[in-house]
Design a protein around this motif. Structure first.
Motif, PDB file in Angstrom:
ATOM      1  N   ASN A  60      10.312   6.038 -11.774  1.00 41.06           N
ATOM      2  CA  ASN A  60       8.953   5.867 -12.272  1.00 41.06           C
ATOM      3  C   ASN A  60       8.576   4.394 -12.362  1.00 41.06           C
ATOM      4  O   ASN A  60       7.456   4.002 -12.025  1.00 41.06           O
ATOM      5  N   ASP A  61       9.519   3.566 -12.806  1.00 41.92           N
ATOM      6  CA  ASP A  61       9.218   2.141 -12.939  1.00 41.92           C
ATOM      7  C   ASP A  61       9.219   1.428 -11.589  1.00 41.92           C
ATOM      8  O   ASP A  61       8.347   0.608 -11.319  1.00 41.92           O
ATOM      9  N   LEU A  62      10.188   1.759 -10.737  1.00 43.87           N
ATOM     10  CA  LEU A  62      10.259   1.101  -9.434  1.00 43.87           C
ATOM     11  C   LEU A  62       9.098   1.502  -8.531  1.00 43.87           C
ATOM     12  O   LEU A  62       8.724   0.761  -7.611  1.00 43.87           O
ATOM     13  N   ALA A  63       8.525   2.678  -8.767  1.00 48.24           N
ATOM     14  CA  ALA A  63       7.409   3.143  -7.940  1.00 48.24           C
ATOM     15  C   ALA A  63       6.058   2.685  -8.489  1.00 48.24           C
ATOM     16  O   ALA A  63       5.022   3.065  -7.959  1.00 48.24           O
ATOM     17  N   ASN A  64       6.086   1.874  -9.544  1.00 53.52           N
ATOM     18  CA  ASN A  64       4.850   1.385 -10.149  1.00 53.52           C
ATOM     19  C   ASN A  64       4.518   0.002  -9.597  1.00 53.52           C
ATOM     20  O   ASN A  64       5.152  -0.989  -9.954  1.00 53.52           O
ATOM     21  N   PRO A  65       3.505  -0.104  -8.733  1.00 58.23           N
ATOM     22  CA  PRO A  65       3.171  -1.407  -8.132  1.00 58.23           C
ATOM     23  C   PRO A  65       2.692  -2.432  -9.151  1.00 58.23           C
ATOM     24  O   PRO A  65       2.771  -3.630  -8.908  1.00 58.23           O
ATOM     25  N   LYS A  66       2.199  -1.956 -10.298  1.00 63.60           N
ATOM     26  CA  LYS A  66       1.752  -2.886 -11.331  1.00 63.60           C
ATOM     27  C   LYS A  66       2.908  -3.739 -11.841  1.00 63.60           C
ATOM     28  O   LYS A  66       2.717  -4.886 -12.255  1.00 63.60           O
ATOM     29  N   MET A  67       4.127  -3.173 -11.805  1.00 69.50           N
ATOM     30  CA  MET A  67       5.292  -3.931 -12.233  1.00 69.50           C
ATOM     31  C   MET A  67       5.565  -5.087 -11.279  1.00 69.50           C
ATOM     32  O   MET A  67       5.945  -6.188 -11.696  1.00 69.50           O
ATOM     33  N   HIS A  75       0.836  -1.204   0.000  1.00 71.22           N
ATOM     34  CA  HIS A  75       0.000   0.000   0.000  1.00 71.22           C
ATOM     35  C   HIS A  75       0.871   1.255   0.000  1.00 71.22           C
ATOM     36  O   HIS A  75       0.573   2.230  -0.710  1.00 71.22           O
ATOM     37  N   ALA A  76       1.965   1.211   0.773  1.00 69.93           N
ATOM     38  CA  ALA A  76       2.877   2.362   0.821  1.00 69.93           C
ATOM     39  C   ALA A  76       3.530   2.580  -0.536  1.00 69.93           C
ATOM     40  O   ALA A  76       3.651   3.719  -1.009  1.00 69.93           O
ATOM     41  N   LEU A  77       3.959   1.494  -1.186  1.00 72.04           N
ATOM     42  CA  LEU A  77       4.561   1.599  -2.511  1.00 72.04           C
ATOM     43  C   LEU A  77       3.567   2.184  -3.508  1.00 72.04           C
ATOM     44  O   LEU A  77       3.923   3.043  -4.327  1.00 72.04           O
ATOM     45  N   ARG A  78       2.333   1.733  -3.409  1.00 72.23           N
ATOM     46  CA  ARG A  78       1.299   2.229  -4.318  1.00 72.23           C
ATOM     47  C   ARG A  78       1.088   3.730  -4.144  1.00 72.23           C
ATOM     48  O   ARG A  78       0.977   4.469  -5.132  1.00 72.23           O
ATOM     49  N   LEU A  79       1.048   4.196  -2.913  1.00 72.45           N
ATOM     50  CA  LEU A  79       0.838   5.621  -2.654  1.00 72.45           C
ATOM     51  C   LEU A  79       2.043   6.450  -3.104  1.00 72.45           C
ATOM     52  O   LEU A  79       1.880   7.552  -3.643  1.00 72.45           O
ATOM     53  N   ILE A  80       3.243   5.903  -2.886  1.00 73.38           N
ATOM     54  CA  ILE A  80       4.451   6.607  -3.332  1.00 73.38           C
ATOM     55  C   ILE A  80       4.454   6.726  -4.857  1.00 73.38           C
ATOM     56  O   ILE A  80       4.740   7.793  -5.415  1.00 73.38           O
ATOM     57  N   GLY A  81       4.134   5.630  -5.523  1.00 78.18           N
ATOM     58  CA  GLY A  81       4.080   5.651  -6.980  1.00 78.18           C
ATOM     59  C   GLY A  81       3.029   6.613  -7.498  1.00 78.18           C
ATOM     60  O   GLY A  81       3.268   7.361  -8.453  1.00 78.18           O
ATOM     61  N   ALA A  82       1.857   6.619  -6.861  1.00 77.68           N
ATOM     62  CA  ALA A  82       0.788   7.521  -7.273  1.00 77.68           C
ATOM     63  C   ALA A  82       1.192   8.974  -7.072  1.00 77.68           C
ATOM     64  O   ALA A  82       0.960   9.826  -7.941  1.00 77.68           O
ATOM     65  N   ALA A  83       1.812   9.259  -5.928  1.00 84.13           N
ATOM     66  CA  ALA A  83       2.237  10.631  -5.641  1.00 84.13           C
ATOM     67  C   ALA A  83       3.280  11.109  -6.641  1.00 84.13           C
ATOM     68  O   ALA A  83       3.261  12.267  -7.079  1.00 84.13           O
ATOM     69  N   TYR A  84       4.183  10.218  -7.026  1.00 82.31           N
ATOM     70  CA  TYR A  84       5.227  10.581  -7.976  1.00 82.31           C
ATOM     71  C   TYR A  84       4.626  10.898  -9.345  1.00 82.31           C
ATOM     72  O   TYR A  84       5.000  11.890  -9.997  1.00 82.31           O
ATOM     73  N   LEU A  85       3.690  10.073  -9.795  1.00 82.01           N
ATOM     74  CA  LEU A  85       3.041  10.312 -11.080  1.00 82.01           C
ATOM     75  C   LEU A  85       2.269  11.633 -11.069  1.00 82.01           C
ATOM     76  O   LEU A  85       2.320  12.406 -12.028  1.00 82.01           O
ATOM     77  N   ILE A  86       1.553  11.880  -9.980  1.00 79.77           N
ATOM     78  CA  ILE A  86       0.791  13.126  -9.881  1.00 79.77           C
ATOM     79  C   ILE A  86       1.723  14.324  -9.842  1.00 79.77           C
ATOM     80  O   ILE A  86       1.450  15.363 -10.467  1.00 79.77           O
ATOM     81  N   PHE A  87       2.855  14.188  -9.152  1.00 74.00           N
ATOM     82  CA  PHE A  87       3.842  15.270  -9.101  1.00 74.00           C
ATOM     83  C   PHE A  87       4.346  15.615 -10.499  1.00 74.00           C
ATOM     84  O   PHE A  87       4.393  16.789 -10.884  1.00 74.00           O
ATOM     85  N   LEU A  88       4.713  14.590 -11.271  1.00 78.16           N
ATOM     86  CA  LEU A  88       5.186  14.824 -12.637  1.00 78.16           C
ATOM     87  C   LEU A  88       4.074  15.415 -13.496  1.00 78.16           C
ATOM     88  O   LEU A  88       4.312  16.297 -14.338  1.00 78.16           O
ATOM     89  N   GLY A  89       2.854  14.923 -13.294  1.00 81.75           N
ATOM     90  CA  GLY A  89       1.727  15.431 -14.055  1.00 81.75           C
ATOM     91  C   GLY A  89       1.443  16.890 -13.771  1.00 81.75           C
ATOM     92  O   GLY A  89       1.172  17.675 -14.691  1.00 81.75           O
ATOM     93  N   VAL A  90       1.518  17.271 -12.503  1.00 81.06           N
ATOM     94  CA  VAL A  90       1.289  18.666 -12.126  1.00 81.06           C
ATOM     95  C   VAL A  90       2.361  19.558 -12.738  1.00 81.06           C
ATOM     96  O   VAL A  90       2.071  20.681 -13.193  1.00 81.06           O
ATOM     97  N   GLN A  91       3.597  19.083 -12.758  1.00 78.06           N
ATOM     98  CA  GLN A  91       4.674  19.853 -13.393  1.00 78.06           C
ATOM     99  C   GLN A  91       4.367  20.114 -14.868  1.00 78.06           C
ATOM    100  O   GLN A  91       4.553  21.221 -15.375  1.00 78.06           O
ATOM    101  N   SER A  92       3.892  19.082 -15.559  1.00 81.18           N
ATOM    102  CA  SER A  92       3.570  19.236 -16.973  1.00 81.18           C
ATOM    103  C   SER A  92       2.382  20.176 -17.175  1.00 81.18           C
ATOM    104  O   SER A  92       2.376  20.990 -18.095  1.00 81.18           O
ATOM    105  N   LEU A  93       1.379  20.066 -16.307  1.00 86.25           N
ATOM    106  CA  LEU A  93       0.216  20.945 -16.419  1.00 86.25           C
ATOM    107  C   LEU A  93       0.602  22.398 -16.160  1.00 86.25           C
ATOM    108  O   LEU A  93       0.118  23.313 -16.842  1.00 86.25           O
ATOM    109  N   ARG A  94       1.474  22.594 -15.190  1.00 84.71           N
ATOM    110  CA  ARG A  94       1.942  23.958 -14.908  1.00 84.71           C
ATOM    111  C   ARG A  94       2.687  24.517 -16.120  1.00 84.71           C
ATOM    112  O   ARG A  94       2.529  25.685 -16.478  1.00 84.71           O
TER     113      ARG A  94
END
Length: 211
Positions: free
Chosen positions: A124-131, A72-91
């Motif tokens: 990005n890959d290590l923080a992806n729980p789907k992997m 669960h912690a890995l999933r949240l870390i991965g999600a937060a990282y993706l959202i962080f990168l996404g927010v940077q791109s949106l900005r």
């Protein structure tokens, strides 16, 4: 060629070709730093996958999946990282002041460095729980049982990571080759916006998924 290995290649091709966080990041970083950043992002993703393969062969991924709090912690870390990168791109899409903003001659004013792109690919890959789920659930089905299974798992992981690198490198090269078209600030900001929305959406999906 062994039919089991062919089946593995077929499954791998489907998984790799399906757009996901690694694809979105490769596109984003190619826009931000050109072909070098795109290729090193692809390399970083592949290295991350190889780490997953080694961890799977050592039984570490099985332990990770068996521990709900850690997963669960890995999933949240991965999600937060993706959202962080996404927010940077949106900005970047809204302000136009980003690493992917082009100068007067089409060269990035503050290009994303290949080194930073590589690190982002690995993380990005290590923080992806789907992997973790993929490597633990799929690789053992195609590895020979008994003695030599560990090396076989690593070999399958290496094949998967190489296929991923080739696919993402093609993405990066295609985007970089379209440089003349993408030099338009409007087009760049549109792609930043699309990539940002995709990354944020994937982050939310990772955060809310069960496994």
């Amino acid at each position: 060629m062994d039919t089991s290995f062919l089946a593995f290649l077929a499954i791998s091709a489907v998984v790799i070709a399906t757009p996901g966080p690694d694809t979105a990041l490769t596109i984003r970083n190619t826009m931000a730093g050109g072909r070098p950043a795109g290729l090193t992002t692809a390399l970083g993703v592949s290295v991350g996958q190889l780490v997953w393969a080694v961890a799977t062969s050592l039984g570490l991924v099985a332990i990770l999946l068996a521990s709900e709090p850690i997963f669960h912690a890995l999933r949240l870390i991965g999600a937060a990282y993706l959202i962080f990168l996404g927010v940077q791109s949106l900005r970047s899409a809204f302000t136009g002041a980003s690493a992917s903003s082009a100068g007067q001659r089409g060269h990035p004013a503050h290009a994303l460095s290949p080194g930073k792109a590589f690190i982002q690919g690995v993380v990005n890959d290590l923080a992806n729980p789907k992997m973790a789920v993929f490597f633990a659930g799929v690789l053992p089905q195609f590895a020979s049982q008994g003695q030599g299974m560990l090396s076989h798992l690593i070999l399958l992981g290496l094949v998967f990571s190489l296929l991923t690198f080739v696919w993402l490198a093609l993405y990066a090269s295609a985007i970089a080759s379209a440089g003349t078209l993408l030099r338009s600030p409007r087009v760049r900001r549109s792609i930043d916006g699309i990539a940002g929305l995709a990354l944020v959406g994937m982050g939310v999906r990772v955060a809310t998924s069960e496994r």
